[in-house]
Design a protein around this motif. Structure first.
Motif, PDB file in Angstrom:
ATOM      1  N   ARG A 179      42.704  25.916  26.028  1.00  0.00           N
ATOM      2  CA  ARG A 179      42.540  24.461  26.008  1.00  0.00           C
ATOM      3  C   ARG A 179      41.928  23.903  27.288  1.00  0.00           C
ATOM      4  O   ARG A 179      41.594  22.725  27.352  1.00  0.00           O
ATOM      5  CB  ARG A 179      43.893  23.795  25.742  1.00  0.00           C
ATOM      6  CG  ARG A 179      44.965  24.140  26.771  1.00  0.00           C
ATOM      7  CD  ARG A 179      46.343  23.665  26.337  1.00  0.00           C
ATOM      8  NE  ARG A 179      47.347  24.046  27.311  1.00  0.00           N
ATOM      9  CZ  ARG A 179      47.666  23.337  28.374  1.00  0.00           C
ATOM     10  NH1 ARG A 179      47.040  22.197  28.602  1.00  0.00           N
ATOM     11  NH2 ARG A 179      48.598  23.742  29.213  1.00  0.00           N
ATOM     12  N   ASP A 180      41.771  24.751  28.323  1.00  0.00           N
ATOM     13  CA  ASP A 180      41.159  24.291  29.569  1.00  0.00           C
ATOM     14  C   ASP A 180      39.661  24.549  29.626  1.00  0.00           C
ATOM     15  O   ASP A 180      39.010  24.294  30.633  1.00  0.00           O
ATOM     16  CB  ASP A 180      41.827  24.937  30.780  1.00  0.00           C
ATOM     17  CG  ASP A 180      41.749  26.466  30.761  1.00  0.00           C
ATOM     18  OD1 ASP A 180      41.229  27.022  29.766  1.00  0.00           O
ATOM     19  OD2 ASP A 180      42.216  27.102  31.722  1.00  0.00           O
ATOM     20  N   GLY A 181      39.082  25.072  28.547  1.00  0.00           N
ATOM     21  CA  GLY A 181      37.667  25.419  28.593  1.00  0.00           C
ATOM     22  C   GLY A 181      37.011  25.433  27.229  1.00  0.00           C
ATOM     23  O   GLY A 181      37.447  24.763  26.292  1.00  0.00           O
ATOM     24  N   LEU A 216      33.859  29.930  34.722  1.00  0.00           N
ATOM     25  CA  LEU A 216      34.057  31.098  33.878  1.00  0.00           C
ATOM     26  C   LEU A 216      33.592  32.365  34.596  1.00  0.00           C
ATOM     27  O   LEU A 216      34.250  33.417  34.541  1.00  0.00           O
ATOM     28  CB  LEU A 216      33.297  30.924  32.563  1.00  0.00           C
ATOM     29  CG  LEU A 216      33.746  31.770  31.374  1.00  0.00           C
ATOM     30  CD1 LEU A 216      35.195  31.472  31.014  1.00  0.00           C
ATOM     31  CD2 LEU A 216      32.842  31.485  30.172  1.00  0.00           C
ATOM     32  N   LEU A 217      32.462  32.267  35.290  1.00  0.00           N
ATOM     33  CA  LEU A 217      31.960  33.398  36.077  1.00  0.00           C
ATOM     34  C   LEU A 217      32.942  33.733  37.204  1.00  0.00           C
ATOM     35  O   LEU A 217      33.217  34.908  37.462  1.00  0.00           O
ATOM     36  CB  LEU A 217      30.595  33.069  36.651  1.00  0.00           C
ATOM     37  CG  LEU A 217      29.990  34.108  37.614  1.00  0.00           C
ATOM     38  CD1 LEU A 217      29.828  35.459  36.928  1.00  0.00           C
ATOM     39  CD2 LEU A 217      28.649  33.618  38.160  1.00  0.00           C
ATOM     40  N   ALA A 218      33.485  32.704  37.839  1.00  0.00           N
ATOM     41  CA  ALA A 218      34.450  32.931  38.915  1.00  0.00           C
ATOM     42  C   ALA A 218      35.692  33.635  38.392  1.00  0.00           C
ATOM     43  O   ALA A 218      36.259  34.513  39.061  1.00  0.00           O
ATOM     44  CB  ALA A 218      34.832  31.600  39.558  1.00  0.00           C
ATOM     45  N   GLN A 219      36.127  33.271  37.167  1.00  0.00           N
ATOM     46  CA  GLN A 219      37.287  33.940  36.573  1.00  0.00           C
ATOM     47  C   GLN A 219      36.994  35.418  36.319  1.00  0.00           C
ATOM     48  O   GLN A 219      37.831  36.283  36.578  1.00  0.00           O
ATOM     49  CB  GLN A 219      37.701  33.258  35.262  1.00  0.00           C
ATOM     50  CG  GLN A 219      38.982  33.857  34.685  1.00  0.00           C
ATOM     51  CD  GLN A 219      39.372  33.311  33.320  1.00  0.00           C
ATOM     52  OE1 GLN A 219      40.222  33.870  32.624  1.00  0.00           O
ATOM     53  NE2 GLN A 219      38.766  32.209  32.899  1.00  0.00           N
ATOM     54  N   ALA A 220      35.797  35.705  35.808  1.00  0.00           N
ATOM     55  CA  ALA A 220      35.417  37.090  35.555  1.00  0.00           C
ATOM     56  C   ALA A 220      35.353  37.886  36.856  1.00  0.00           C
ATOM     57  O   ALA A 220      35.784  39.047  36.919  1.00  0.00           O
ATOM     58  CB  ALA A 220      34.066  37.139  34.841  1.00  0.00           C
TER      59      ALA A 220
END
Length: 233
Positions: free
Chosen positions: A71-73, A127-131
């Motif tokens: 729900r945050d993305g 999203l890239l930072a999470q990966a």
């Protein structure tokens, strides 16, 4: 209903009005594959209660989760930036509701709004930072800390203490052997943090999991808070 997804809730009144006609409510059953690596992205998903894993698959058949979206993305948002080809597999890890939008319609709306295209770019950066954080986590942190972090994020996104995960699934997402997950799950259960039955995990001690989780849990949480321009809670 749109407020259930942080991206949609953050949009301006004008962006919401422009996008609303293109949004449709849908239910995503658990284990549904939204797209495979190399597929053309045919829908943009804004999870409300569903949780989606973005997974990298190897030729050997092994899989590892690169990011978790709820729900945050959103999933498939890069289509607004002409990113029409999926770079990983997207699979529903927790079934639930979502809003879905045709990528052509979404791109057309985004290109008419500087604020919306900015939101898209910040989301993809996050999203890239999470990966990247997940890669560092796998290389440097112990399995028990990683599992605590993973369970906490799944709990946050699903807003539930009951998670229908098998040990096989957890092992795939963490990129480890099932026996390793079995050992760690037993340790967490003996410590009173979780209750594990076949295919189901109940979280009993959130504070205990937070103490056991690696720094990546809070880091990712902060990144998503910054995405929407406000501090995380």
């Amino acid at each position: 209903m749109l407020h259930s997804n942080a991206i949609l809730a953050s949009l301006s009144t004008s962006d919401t009005a422009a996008l609303r006609p293109h949004l449709k409510a849908t239910h995503l059953p658990q284990n549904t594959v939204l797209y495979e690596t190399g597929d053309t992205i045919k829908a943009v998903y804004f999870p409300m209660s569903a949780v989606v894993s973005l997974v990298v698959s190897l030729a050997s058949g092994e899989m590892t989760e690169a990011a978790m979206v709820g729900r945050d993305g959103a999933v498939g948002l890069a289509s607004a930036l002409d990113g029409k080809i999926a770079m990983c597999r997207a699979v529903v890890q927790l079934g639930g509701d979502a809003m879905v939008c045709d990528p052509v319609a979404f791109r057309g709306t985004a290109l008419q709004s500087e604020s919306l295209i900015s939101t898209v770019m910040r989301h993809e950066q996050t999203l890239l930072a999470q990966a990247q954080q997940s890669t560092a986590c796998m290389a440097n942190h112990e399995i028990d800390a990683r599992l605590c972090r993973w369970l906490l994020r799944a709990r946050d996104l699903s807003e539930s203490d009951n998670l229908p995960f098998t040990q096989e699934f957890l092992a795939e997402m963490l990129g480890v052997q099932r026996t390793s997950v079995t050992t760690v799950a037993r340790t967490l259960q003996e410590a009173g943090m979780v209750k594990y039955a076949r295919g189901k995990i109940e979280i009993l001690n959130v504070d205990g999991l937070r103490e056991g989780a690696c720094e990546c849990y809070e880091t990712i949480k902060q990144q998503y808070g910054q995405l929407l321009g406000r501090p995380h809670q």
